[in-house]
Design a protein around this motif. Structure first.
Motif, PDB file in Angstrom:
ATOM      1  N   VAL A 118     -32.027   2.759  25.046  1.00 59.36           N
ATOM      2  CA  VAL A 118     -30.945   2.396  24.116  1.00 59.36           C
ATOM      3  C   VAL A 118     -29.964   3.561  23.988  1.00 59.36           C
ATOM      4  N   LEU A 119     -30.483   4.785  23.871  1.00 60.47           N
ATOM      5  CA  LEU A 119     -29.600   5.964  23.765  1.00 60.47           C
ATOM      6  C   LEU A 119     -28.740   6.123  25.018  1.00 60.47           C
ATOM      7  N   VAL A 120     -29.337   5.937  26.180  1.00 63.94           N
ATOM      8  CA  VAL A 120     -28.582   6.076  27.435  1.00 63.94           C
ATOM      9  C   VAL A 120     -27.494   5.014  27.503  1.00 63.94           C
ATOM     10  N   ALA A 121     -27.829   3.769  27.163  1.00 65.40           N
ATOM     11  CA  ALA A 121     -26.828   2.694  27.177  1.00 65.40           C
ATOM     12  C   ALA A 121     -25.726   2.974  26.155  1.00 65.40           C
ATOM     13  N   LEU A 122     -26.112   3.526  24.996  1.00 67.17           N
ATOM     14  CA  LEU A 122     -25.138   3.876  23.951  1.00 67.17           C
ATOM     15  C   LEU A 122     -24.153   4.929  24.451  1.00 67.17           C
ATOM     16  N   CYS A 123     -24.673   5.943  25.154  1.00 63.05           N
ATOM     17  CA  CYS A 123     -23.856   7.090  25.574  1.00 63.05           C
ATOM     18  C   CYS A 123     -23.163   6.896  26.916  1.00 63.05           C
ATOM     19  N   VAL A 174     -21.289   6.655  16.744  1.00 57.67           N
ATOM     20  CA  VAL A 174     -20.615   7.849  17.274  1.00 57.67           C
ATOM     21  C   VAL A 174     -21.446   9.091  16.961  1.00 57.67           C
ATOM     22  N   LYS A 175     -21.902   9.199  15.717  1.00 58.54           N
ATOM     23  CA  LYS A 175     -22.702  10.365  15.326  1.00 58.54           C
ATOM     24  C   LYS A 175     -24.023  10.410  16.085  1.00 58.54           C
ATOM     25  N   LEU A 176     -24.644   9.236  16.274  1.00 59.31           N
ATOM     26  CA  LEU A 176     -25.896   9.192  17.014  1.00 59.31           C
ATOM     27  C   LEU A 176     -25.682   9.616  18.462  1.00 59.31           C
ATOM     28  N   ALA A 177     -24.624   9.119  19.099  1.00 59.93           N
ATOM     29  CA  ALA A 177     -24.333   9.494  20.489  1.00 59.93           C
ATOM     30  C   ALA A 177     -24.101  10.996  20.599  1.00 59.93           C
ATOM     31  N   ASN A 178     -23.312  11.565  19.687  1.00 62.88           N
ATOM     32  CA  ASN A 178     -23.045  13.012  19.709  1.00 62.88           C
ATOM     33  C   ASN A 178     -24.332  13.803  19.501  1.00 62.88           C
ATOM     34  N   ALA A 179     -25.179  13.357  18.558  1.00 65.61           N
ATOM     35  CA  ALA A 179     -26.427  14.071  18.287  1.00 65.61           C
ATOM     36  C   ALA A 179     -27.373  13.981  19.486  1.00 65.61           C
ATOM     37  N   ALA A 180     -27.431  12.819  20.122  1.00 69.28           N
ATOM     38  CA  ALA A 180     -28.332  12.643  21.270  1.00 69.28           C
ATOM     39  C   ALA A 180     -27.950  13.562  22.416  1.00 69.28           C
ATOM     40  N   VAL A 181     -26.633  13.696  22.689  1.00 69.54           N
ATOM     41  CA  VAL A 181     -26.170  14.567  23.775  1.00 69.54           C
ATOM     42  C   VAL A 181     -26.310  16.035  23.380  1.00 69.54           C
ATOM     43  N   ALA A 182     -25.881  16.376  22.148  1.00 67.97           N
ATOM     44  CA  ALA A 182     -25.917  17.775  21.704  1.00 67.97           C
ATOM     45  C   ALA A 182     -27.336  18.322  21.650  1.00 67.97           C
ATOM     46  N   ARG A 183     -28.308  17.480  21.297  1.00 68.50           N
ATOM     47  CA  ARG A 183     -29.688  17.946  21.160  1.00 68.50           C
ATOM     48  C   ARG A 183     -30.502  17.753  22.432  1.00 68.50           C
ATOM     49  N   LYS A 187     -29.227  13.402  28.787  1.00 67.39           N
ATOM     50  CA  LYS A 187     -28.593  14.361  29.693  1.00 67.39           C
ATOM     51  C   LYS A 187     -27.534  13.634  30.524  1.00 67.39           C
ATOM     52  N   LEU A 188     -26.593  14.386  31.038  1.00 62.79           N
ATOM     53  CA  LEU A 188     -25.531  13.780  31.847  1.00 62.79           C
ATOM     54  C   LEU A 188     -26.089  12.995  33.026  1.00 62.79           C
ATOM     55  N   GLY A 189     -27.143  13.504  33.652  1.00 62.35           N
ATOM     56  CA  GLY A 189     -27.740  12.806  34.780  1.00 62.35           C
ATOM     57  C   GLY A 189     -28.298  11.445  34.399  1.00 62.35           C
ATOM     58  N   ASP A 190     -28.736  11.289  33.131  1.00 61.12           N
ATOM     59  CA  ASP A 190     -29.249   9.996  32.665  1.00 61.12           C
ATOM     60  C   ASP A 190     -28.161   8.931  32.637  1.00 61.12           C
ATOM     61  N   LEU A 191     -26.922   9.360  32.432  1.00 65.64           N
ATOM     62  CA  LEU A 191     -25.829   8.414  32.208  1.00 65.64           C
ATOM     63  C   LEU A 191     -25.275   7.812  33.479  1.00 65.64           C
ATOM     64  N   ARG A 192     -25.515   8.473  34.592  1.00 64.31           N
ATOM     65  CA  ARG A 192     -24.993   7.977  35.863  1.00 64.31           C
ATOM     66  C   ARG A 192     -25.894   6.874  36.379  1.00 64.31           C
ATOM     67  N   PRO A 193     -25.358   5.685  36.658  1.00 67.46           N
ATOM     68  CA  PRO A 193     -26.205   4.595  37.185  1.00 67.46           C
ATOM     69  C   PRO A 193     -26.890   5.020  38.476  1.00 67.46           C
ATOM     70  N   ALA A 194     -28.105   4.548  38.666  1.00 66.15           N
ATOM     71  CA  ALA A 194     -28.893   4.934  39.844  1.00 66.15           C
ATOM     72  C   ALA A 194     -28.193   4.539  41.141  1.00 66.15           C
ATOM     73  N   ALA A 195     -27.419   3.461  41.096  1.00 67.23           N
ATOM     74  CA  ALA A 195     -26.739   2.981  42.298  1.00 67.23           C
ATOM     75  C   ALA A 195     -25.486   3.781  42.631  1.00 67.23           C
ATOM     76  N   ASP A 196     -25.052   4.635  41.701  1.00 68.79           N
ATOM     77  CA  ASP A 196     -23.835   5.413  41.904  1.00 68.79           C
ATOM     78  C   ASP A 196     -24.109   6.512  42.926  1.00 68.79           C
TER      79      ASP A 196
END
Length: 198
Positions: A118-123, A174-183, A187-196
């Motif tokens: 859910v966090l990855v989809a959110l971010c 917005v606050k949850l997304a910022n907190a998830a990335v900041a803490r 991670k940035l690698g989580d956000l890139r789709p596997a097929a990319d």
């Protein structure tokens, strides 16, 4: 081991040691870190060392400089794991130095695999978006994970508690997304789709 930055651009990830006292970032060849990314100014920002502390400062760029989602004015002290956004270019600052301020940054709470999904989809929209890109809506998260909106709301409710995000309507995402990335929970690698392929 010295401090370094991870440069996340259209060509993938590059690691660059911060060996000089002052390093500018921009599109012209005179910069210490030369990049070719949308929204980055000719001389966009500077990274400077003050003792054991590294700071970033915007140099009057057109699109501004953001650290962990917030636009900076003047110098901003960096902590290991901070994400710097210059246009569409993302830099992640890494440092082995652990001062008292760095130690005060909270570790990410434990989350289940589904909560992480859910966090990855959110971010995910933050990876390719502009500086003011909103995180994914509840409907978009539900569609990506093929679950009901009620299930997403239930996961988000638990995540708000885990990340200590207060009750403030839509801004909570917005606050949850910022907190998830900041803490470091996302991670940035989580956000890139596997097929990319990038």
């Amino acid at each position: 081991m010295s401090s370094y930055i991870e440069i996340w651009g259209r060509s993938g990830r590059e690691v660059r040691a911060l060996e000089e006292e002052r390093m500018t970032v921009g599109t012209v060849e005179s910069n210490a870190v030369v990049v070719d990314e949308d929204g980055v100014s000719r001389v966009h920002a500077v990274l400077e060392r003050f003792g054991d502390t590294w700071c970033v400062r915007d140099l009057g760029s057109r699109n501004g400089t953001f650290v962990n989602g917030g636009r900076i004015i003047g110098e901003h002290a960096l902590h290991s794991g901070d994400e710097i956004l210059l246009g569409r270019l993302r830099l992640v600052f890494r440092s082995p130095v652990h001062g008292t301020e760095t130690a005060a940054i909270a570790e990410p709470p434990r989350v289940t695999q589904r909560e992480h999904d859910v966090l990855v989809a959110l971010c995910r929209p933050l990876l390719g978006g502009d500086a003011f890109t909103e995180p994914a809506s509840i409907r978009a998260i539900a569609a990506e994970l093929v679950v009901s909106e009620a299930a997403v709301k239930q996961h988000l409710s638990r995540l708000y508690d885990k990340f200590d995000v207060g009750a403030e309507g839509e801004r909570r995402r917005v606050k949850l997304a910022n907190a998830a990335v900041a803490r470091g929970a996302v991670k940035l690698g989580d956000l890139r789709p596997a097929a990319d392929p990038r």
